[in-house]
Design a protein around this motif. Structure first.
Motif, PDB file in Angstrom:
ATOM      1  N   GLY A 223      -2.654   2.919  -2.051  1.00 55.23           N
ATOM      2  CA  GLY A 223      -3.974   2.567  -1.538  1.00 55.23           C
ATOM      3  C   GLY A 223      -4.843   3.802  -1.366  1.00 55.23           C
ATOM      4  O   GLY A 223      -4.362   4.929  -1.331  1.00 55.23           O
ATOM      5  N   GLY A 224      -6.141   3.579  -1.286  1.00 49.47           N
ATOM      6  CA  GLY A 224      -7.074   4.697  -1.182  1.00 49.47           C
ATOM      7  C   GLY A 224      -7.960   4.765  -2.402  1.00 49.47           C
ATOM      8  O   GLY A 224      -8.154   3.782  -3.122  1.00 49.47           O
TER       9      GLY A 224
ATOM     10  N   SER B 176      -9.289   1.995  -5.809  1.00 50.10           N
ATOM     11  CA  SER B 176     -10.623   1.403  -5.623  1.00 50.10           C
ATOM     12  C   SER B 176     -11.040   0.520  -6.791  1.00 50.10           C
ATOM     13  O   SER B 176     -11.754  -0.475  -6.600  1.00 50.10           O
TER      14      SER B 176
ATOM     15  N   LEU C 181     -10.324  -3.085  -6.365  1.00 48.05           N
ATOM     16  CA  LEU C 181     -10.985  -3.741  -5.234  1.00 48.05           C
ATOM     17  C   LEU C 181     -12.418  -4.091  -5.570  1.00 48.05           C
ATOM     18  O   LEU C 181     -13.287  -4.190  -4.699  1.00 48.05           O
TER      19      LEU C 181
ATOM     20  N   ASP D 157     -15.520  -3.902   2.752  1.00 49.40           N
ATOM     21  CA  ASP D 157     -14.475  -3.084   3.379  1.00 49.40           C
ATOM     22  C   ASP D 157     -13.068  -3.493   2.947  1.00 49.40           C
ATOM     23  O   ASP D 157     -12.089  -3.188   3.627  1.00 49.40           O
ATOM     24  N   THR D 158     -12.947  -4.154   1.813  1.00 53.60           N
ATOM     25  CA  THR D 158     -11.636  -4.585   1.325  1.00 53.60           C
ATOM     26  C   THR D 158     -10.720  -3.384   1.076  1.00 53.60           C
ATOM     27  O   THR D 158     -11.145  -2.365   0.523  1.00 53.60           O
ATOM     28  N   THR D 159      -9.459  -3.517   1.506  1.00 52.55           N
ATOM     29  CA  THR D 159      -8.494  -2.434   1.309  1.00 52.55           C
ATOM     30  C   THR D 159      -7.189  -2.999   0.755  1.00 52.55           C
ATOM     31  O   THR D 159      -6.956  -4.207   0.779  1.00 52.55           O
ATOM     32  N   VAL D 160      -6.313  -2.105   0.297  1.00 51.56           N
ATOM     33  CA  VAL D 160      -5.005  -2.501  -0.231  1.00 51.56           C
ATOM     34  C   VAL D 160      -4.008  -1.378   0.057  1.00 51.56           C
ATOM     35  O   VAL D 160      -4.374  -0.195   0.079  1.00 51.56           O
ATOM     36  N   ASP D 161      -2.757  -1.752   0.319  1.00 56.53           N
ATOM     37  CA  ASP D 161      -1.721  -0.747   0.569  1.00 56.53           C
ATOM     38  C   ASP D 161      -1.198  -0.145  -0.729  1.00 56.53           C
ATOM     39  O   ASP D 161      -0.871   1.043  -0.784  1.00 56.53           O
TER      40      ASP D 161
ATOM     41  N   SER E  41      -5.265  -6.790   3.129  1.00 57.48           N
ATOM     42  CA  SER E  41      -4.580  -5.634   2.548  1.00 57.48           C
ATOM     43  C   SER E  41      -3.298  -6.085   1.852  1.00 57.48           C
ATOM     44  O   SER E  41      -3.338  -7.001   1.040  1.00 57.48           O
TER      45      SER E  41
END
Length: 464
Positions: free
Chosen positions: A27-28, A32, A35, A51-55, A98
């Motif tokens: 993630g990070g 991107s 996402l 503000d969508t995130t993922v691990d 996430s």
């Protein structure tokens, strides 16, 4: 940051042990690109999904690796979101909680081609499936306008129709013959669904199970010619297009655009005159001469397609892309007009009178069980306060008898495509008992929580 820089107990490290570091994206910033999709067509969703995130992003290369990822996610209790090419418009493949995103594009390939049927792995690009069908004198009954990059599993999970709909209908018209999917459990089971049992999987954003095999309907192949027909009166063009799709000529695509919207299709505007309402057609080459005669008799003109972009770059939701480029503050709406010709034309006229220059009518035609279905994928230009103005416009559409499929929510039910949600939820409970698949997209609420009235869900029988 690489996977080796992370705590060994993080999801990225655990999955790297399964797939290798080169096929796990932590993630990070590196993740991107996974996402993003085309939910920015909607100002509402663009803000909601910012503000969508993922691990971690996982990139399996085989069904066995995909199954291992699913089993591990179930053991860890990690949310899972499946992703194909990311061409969706409603945030279908963007995780709300996430967890891990699984990119299925590596699990690709044509498995089998038979008369009337092609079987493919989930990450197979639809263009590859079409080419495999054409090699045997067949073609896909329906494929997305983004078929050059879209995957088979992404199409049936997040799409609804596309090129071929004018002749063969959409996903629900028996064009998806069967699927196989994995349950999300520590020991995943393979479930095969055929016929009507496939319906809960269609357009439910990968919330039901993890697809491993998709079987699509094929029809005899045709040689096609792309053309434009132009009129100086939109109701006249709409009537002609309705009759064309309902008639005896074979049309794979009939995409109708009001002049103001046609003016936004920048790469092809030189082909027609300012103020002309146009229809983009992909028609059987043997029917072109008859088509030209009918267009001339109706007071229109036929224009040869001489532009370099393929005609598939402009119909369906591509129109919204061109509209957003031309008018960055524009929005959109999806709706279905009446299948009765007279009522359809009444709706066309009423919308033009009530929202001139705002509701830029763009109609895609589908044929379903003997009915001609005009489907609106409409750019909206110049709305004031977006949510209030949108709600007023939706209410007016309903008063006219249109069915609204609202593209400003990432929740399955609020999109309005799925009828029997009880059947969908029951299958999900069986195949995803831990509730890990794309949580927040099914059985939740987005649109209503913002004080707006959700569109009425389409009854299961409305498509028949």
């Amino acid at each position: 940051m690489t996977v080796t820089d992370l705590n060994p107990d993080t999801p990225a490290q655990v999955f790297a042990g399964l797939l290798g570091e080169d096929r796990v994206v932590p993630g990070g910033a590196e993740a991107s690109a996974y996402l993003r999709d085309f939910s920015w067509y909607s100002p509402v969703l663009e803000n909601a999904l910012a503000d969508t995130t993922v691990d971690a992003v996982l990139r399996p290369g085989t069904v066995e690796e995909l199954q291992a990822c699913v089993a591990t996610a179930a053991r860890l209790g990690v949310p899972v979101t499946l992703r194909g090419a990311g061409t969706g418009n409603y945030g279908q493949s963007l995780p709300l909680q996430s967890g891990v995103v699984i990119d299925v594009r590596g699990v690709a390939g044509v498995l089998d081609v038979q008369p009337g049927r092609i079987s493919v792995l989930p990450g197979t690009v639809m263009k590859d499936a079409e080419e495999a069908a054409l090699a045997g004198g067949q073609e896909l009954a329906v494929m997305p306008s983004t078929y050059r990059i879209s995957t088979a599993s992404g199409f049936i999970s997040g799409g609804s129709g596309g090129i071929g709909a004018a002749a063969n209908g959409d996903l629900w018209d028996d064009n998806i013959l069967a699927v196989e999917l994995l349950t999300v459990e520590e020991e995943p089971r393979t479930v095969r669904l055929e016929g009507d049992d496939v319906r809960p999987v269609l357009h439910t954003y990968g919330t039901i199970g993890v697809l491993t095999r998709v079987e699509l309907r094929l029809v005899p192949a045709h040689d096609y010619t792309p053309l434009i027909i132009a009129f100086r009166d939109f109701p006249t063009l709409a009537a002609f297009a309705f009759d064309l799709v309902a008639g005896d000529l074979h049309v794979r695509l009939c995409s109708v655009h009001e002049a103001a919207g046609a003016a936004m299709l920048t790469p092809i505007v030189s082909l027609y005159e300012a103020g002309e309402d146009v229809a983009l057609l992909w028609v059987d080459s043997s029917d072109v001469a008859a088509l030209r005669e009918r267009v001339e008799a109706a007071g229109g003109r036929t224009i040869d397609w001489t532009a370099k972009p393929h005609i598939s770059q402009f119909p369906f939701s591509h129109t919204i892309l061109w509209a957003r480029k031309a008018e960055p503050t524009s929005s959109w709406l999806q709706c279905e007009y009446a299948s009765d010709r007279s009522e359809f034309l009444t709706q066309v006229a009423a919308l033009r009178d009530r929202y001139p220059g705002v509701f830029l009518q763009h109609v895609e035609f589908a044929s379903s069980s003997g009915r001609t279905r005009p489907l609106g994928i409409t750019p909206l230009v110049g709305l004031g306060d977006h949510e209030e103005a949108l709600e007023e416009l939706i209410a007016f559409c309903r008063e006219l008898g249109l069915i609204v499929m609202n593209p400003h929510s990432y929740v399955v039910e609020e999109g309005g495509f799925v009828g029997d949600t009880a059947q969908v939820v029951a299958l999900k409970d069986s195949c995803d008992p831990l509730g890990l698949l794309n949580p927040g997209k099914l059985g939740d609420s987005f649109f209503t929580s913002r004080g707006l009235t959700p569109p009425s869900a389409r009854a299961a029988t409305a498509r028949r």
